[in-house]
Design a protein around this motif. Structure first.
Motif, PDB file in Angstrom:
ATOM      1  N   ARG A  57       0.830  -1.206   0.000  1.00  0.00           N
ATOM      2  CA  ARG A  57       0.000   0.000   0.000  1.00  0.00           C
ATOM      3  C   ARG A  57       0.871   1.267   0.000  1.00  0.00           C
ATOM      4  O   ARG A  57       0.617   2.220  -0.727  1.00  0.00           O
ATOM      5  CB  ARG A  57      -0.888  -0.031   1.263  1.00  0.00           C
ATOM      6  CG  ARG A  57      -1.739   1.197   1.458  1.00  0.00           C
ATOM      7  CD  ARG A  57      -2.809   0.966   2.518  1.00  0.00           C
ATOM      8  NE  ARG A  57      -2.314   0.710   3.853  1.00  0.00           N
ATOM      9  CZ  ARG A  57      -2.781  -0.239   4.664  1.00  0.00           C
ATOM     10  NH1 ARG A  57      -3.730  -1.054   4.258  1.00  0.00           N
ATOM     11  NH2 ARG A  57      -2.290  -0.399   5.876  1.00  0.00           N
ATOM     12  N   ASN A  58       1.929   1.250   0.782  1.00  0.00           N
ATOM     13  CA  ASN A  58       2.734   2.466   0.920  1.00  0.00           C
ATOM     14  C   ASN A  58       3.693   2.678  -0.239  1.00  0.00           C
ATOM     15  O   ASN A  58       4.018   3.816  -0.568  1.00  0.00           O
ATOM     16  CB  ASN A  58       3.444   2.464   2.272  1.00  0.00           C
ATOM     17  CG  ASN A  58       2.452   2.783   3.376  1.00  0.00           C
ATOM     18  OD1 ASN A  58       2.079   3.944   3.547  1.00  0.00           O
ATOM     19  ND2 ASN A  58       1.966   1.762   4.067  1.00  0.00           N
ATOM     20  N   ARG A  60       2.824   1.777  -3.283  1.00  0.00           N
ATOM     21  CA  ARG A  60       1.899   2.247  -4.310  1.00  0.00           C
ATOM     22  C   ARG A  60       1.619   3.739  -4.131  1.00  0.00           C
ATOM     23  O   ARG A  60       1.544   4.506  -5.080  1.00  0.00           O
ATOM     24  CB  ARG A  60       0.604   1.425  -4.229  1.00  0.00           C
ATOM     25  CG  ARG A  60      -0.329   1.621  -5.386  1.00  0.00           C
ATOM     26  CD  ARG A  60      -1.391   0.517  -5.508  1.00  0.00           C
ATOM     27  NE  ARG A  60      -1.700  -0.233  -4.313  1.00  0.00           N
ATOM     28  CZ  ARG A  60      -2.636   0.094  -3.418  1.00  0.00           C
ATOM     29  NH1 ARG A  60      -3.362   1.165  -3.587  1.00  0.00           N
ATOM     30  NH2 ARG A  60      -2.853  -0.669  -2.356  1.00  0.00           N
ATOM     31  N   GLN A  61       1.479   4.170  -2.888  1.00  0.00           N
ATOM     32  CA  GLN A  61       1.153   5.577  -2.637  1.00  0.00           C
ATOM     33  C   GLN A  61       2.419   6.448  -2.546  1.00  0.00           C
ATOM     34  O   GLN A  61       2.370   7.592  -2.096  1.00  0.00           O
ATOM     35  CB  GLN A  61       0.289   5.678  -1.384  1.00  0.00           C
ATOM     36  CG  GLN A  61      -1.075   5.015  -1.624  1.00  0.00           C
ATOM     37  CD  GLN A  61      -1.945   4.950  -0.384  1.00  0.00           C
ATOM     38  OE1 GLN A  61      -1.619   5.511   0.656  1.00  0.00           O
ATOM     39  NE2 GLN A  61      -3.057   4.237  -0.492  1.00  0.00           N
ATOM     40  N   LYS A  62       3.548   5.822  -2.898  1.00  0.00           N
ATOM     41  CA  LYS A  62       4.838   6.534  -3.019  1.00  0.00           C
ATOM     42  C   LYS A  62       5.312   7.195  -1.719  1.00  0.00           C
ATOM     43  O   LYS A  62       5.984   8.230  -1.726  1.00  0.00           O
ATOM     44  CB  LYS A  62       4.776   7.570  -4.153  1.00  0.00           C
ATOM     45  CG  LYS A  62       4.464   6.937  -5.509  1.00  0.00           C
ATOM     46  CD  LYS A  62       4.821   7.849  -6.633  1.00  0.00           C
ATOM     47  CE  LYS A  62       4.821   7.191  -7.988  1.00  0.00           C
ATOM     48  NZ  LYS A  62       3.800   6.190  -8.265  1.00  0.00           N
ATOM     49  N   ARG A  63       4.935   6.598  -0.585  1.00  0.00           N
ATOM     50  CA  ARG A  63       5.460   7.116   0.688  1.00  0.00           C
ATOM     51  C   ARG A  63       6.629   6.275   1.191  1.00  0.00           C
ATOM     52  O   ARG A  63       7.237   6.596   2.203  1.00  0.00           O
ATOM     53  CB  ARG A  63       4.351   7.109   1.753  1.00  0.00           C
ATOM     54  CG  ARG A  63       3.343   8.227   1.608  1.00  0.00           C
ATOM     55  CD  ARG A  63       2.497   8.331   2.846  1.00  0.00           C
ATOM     56  NE  ARG A  63       1.798   7.082   3.097  1.00  0.00           N
ATOM     57  CZ  ARG A  63       0.553   6.817   2.692  1.00  0.00           C
ATOM     58  NH1 ARG A  63      -0.137   7.739   2.051  1.00  0.00           N
ATOM     59  NH2 ARG A  63      -0.006   5.656   2.957  1.00  0.00           N
TER      60      ARG A  63
END
Ligand code: NAD
Length: 439
Positions: A57-58, A60-63
């Protein structure tokens, strides 16, 4: 916040991933370029329940980003976490070369106020050493914080997200405020965030691990004594665990503690004591008893086979030092394998997650099976070293058919004695009566 995590092992990867999940921008640095490439490609390099979902998830969200580049990462970050190895040195004391090696580079790189957070488990006084190493080259202000990690492998994400407590060791109000803000999302349910001085924080981690190792070891000694006097350790455990001063957890007897933390941390605390002129007698005993306990099942096996294991073949269930991890560091199963091979026996083994790591050590010296019943074929006995839940309720008919002898040596007390009597197995466990159908 902009966060750097240096070292992406069990602690660093979980730390980085969980901080990203609370909205921070996290860059994780590792020197292992192959591992970094795998993570960049979306692969979680360790087995840890639920980590893959949060990781994916992270990313993918570029964090959450992975790199081998220390300099650009530190320059882009306000807080730098050190999640580096602190393995035992030759004399058992913690090897600080990884932590101090990176600290030495940080001073040359930092170009603005930065909080350096030590998450590795380190002896009392290390934050002073880290501070000195950075100060040697630093041209900007910085603070060093000790923030020991208490996560358990197998529950790492859950433990990080909902910690029993967060310990922050710092004498800087500015750094304390930054750390409190960072950890706010993780202590919303009222679990304490305890701010203290650096030394107390460093010692808190060793005290916690040494206490837990002592609790396990104490119970193992009670179990060994139960066998001598004909008492049942499970009943004793139930009897004492209800006392709220003792508590129910960590009272399960077995074949000794292993893993990447308890063995090295007990040793390191003992060595740290010696360095300050304080001898921890209790830790000497814990280390000695635990070393013995790792081979307690082999001693039982030798007694059963009249001291001669040569030419015998054994099935071994469980390699990881505990369930729900692929970590095999200091796993009792490895000590058992060594002893069996030395005694001239052969071993077939199965573990849900640990086999790849064990294969790297033993190669062709032992056999690995794809499923748990395959290893039983023609075995003189089944040995159980890890309490994976898949071993708790096996098909005993299959066991009886495949094993050469209906014989189980269980290092984790997985089965009811009454069941073993009913099924006609020879069954030895820890701190309980031996079930022998021939008697
Ligand atoms: P680990 O061995 O799994 O991972 C360490 C990582 O650091 C590796 O990926 C390695 O390649 C990397 N590394 C080594 N040198 C580096 C460098 N110079 N720059 C960047 N990366 C580098 O270690 P771990 O189990 O995560 O433990 C880290 C620390 O946390 C230790 O001090 C340990 O005692 C402590 N700790 C571990 C646990 C646990 O359950 N594993 C729990 C609490 C605390």
């Amino acid at each position: 916040m902009k966060i750097a995590v240096i070292g992406t092992g069990y602690v660093g990867l979980v730390t980085g991933t969980c901080f990203a999940d609370t909205g921070n921008d996290v860059i994780c640095v590792d020197i292992d370029a192959d591992k970094v490439k795998r993570m960049q490609d979306g692969e979680v390099p360790i087995y840890e329940p639920y980590l893959d979902t949060v990781f994916e998830r992270n990313i993918r969200q570029k964090r959450l980003i992975f790199t081998t580049e220390l300099e650009s990462t530190v320059k882009a970050s306000d807080i730098v976490f050190l999640a580096l190895p602190t393995p035992p040195g030759e004399d058992g004391s913690a090897d600080l070369s990884y932590v101090l090696g990176v600290a030495d580079q940080l001073g040359k790189i930092m170009d603005k106020y930065t909080v350096i957070v030590d998450k590795s488990t380190v002896p009392v006084g290390t934050s002073e050493l880290v501070h000195k190493a950075i100060a040697k080259h630093a041209k900007v202000e910085f603070d060093v914080v000790s923030n020991p990690e208490f996560l358990r492998e197998g529950f790492a994400v859950e433990d990080f997200m909902k910690p029993d407590r967060v310990v922050i060791g710092t004498s800087s109000a500015r750094a304390a405020k930054i750390m409190e803000d960072l950890y706010k999302p993780f202590v919303r349910q009222g679990n304490p965030l305890i701010v203290m001085d650096e030394k107390s924080a460093e010692l808190t981690k060793y005290a916690a691990n040494a206490f837990l190792a002592t609790k396990i070891t104490f119970m193992n000694e009670i179990a060994n004594f139960c066998e001598k006097v004909g008492a049942d350790v499970d009943k004793v455990r139930a009897g004492i665990g209800t006392d709220s001063r003792i508590g129910k957890r960590f009272l399960f007897p077995g074949i000794g503690y292993g893993g990447s933390c308890f063995p090295k941390d007990v040793q390191a605390l003992a060595k740290s004591g010696d360095a300050y002129g304080y001898h921890f007698e209790i830790l000497d005993s814990v280390l000695e008893v635990n070393d013995r306990q790792k081979l307690v099942l082999i001693e039982k096996l030798k007694r059963y086979f009249d001291g001669n294991l040569k030419g015998k073949h054994f099935a071994l269930w469980g390699l990881a030092f505990k369930p729900d991890t692929d970590d095999i560091r200091e796993a009792p199963a490895l000590y058992m394998i060594d002893a069996l091979l030395k005694a001239g026996a052969t071993v077939s083994t199965f573990d849900p997650e640990g086999m790849e790591n064990v294969r790297k050590i033993y190669g062709e010296k032992i056999k690995f099976a794809d499923e748990m019943y395959e290893v039983l074929e023609n075995a003189d006995a089944l040995l159980i070293a890890t309490e994976w839940s898949v071993f708790r309720n096996p098909d005993f008919d299959k066991l009886a058919k495949k094993l050469k002898n209906k014989t189980i040596f269980d290092g984790r007390n997985l089965y009811e004695l009454s069941k073993m009597i009913e099924l006609g197995f020879y069954y030895e466990s820890i701190g309980r009566e031996t079930i022998n159908p021939a008697q």
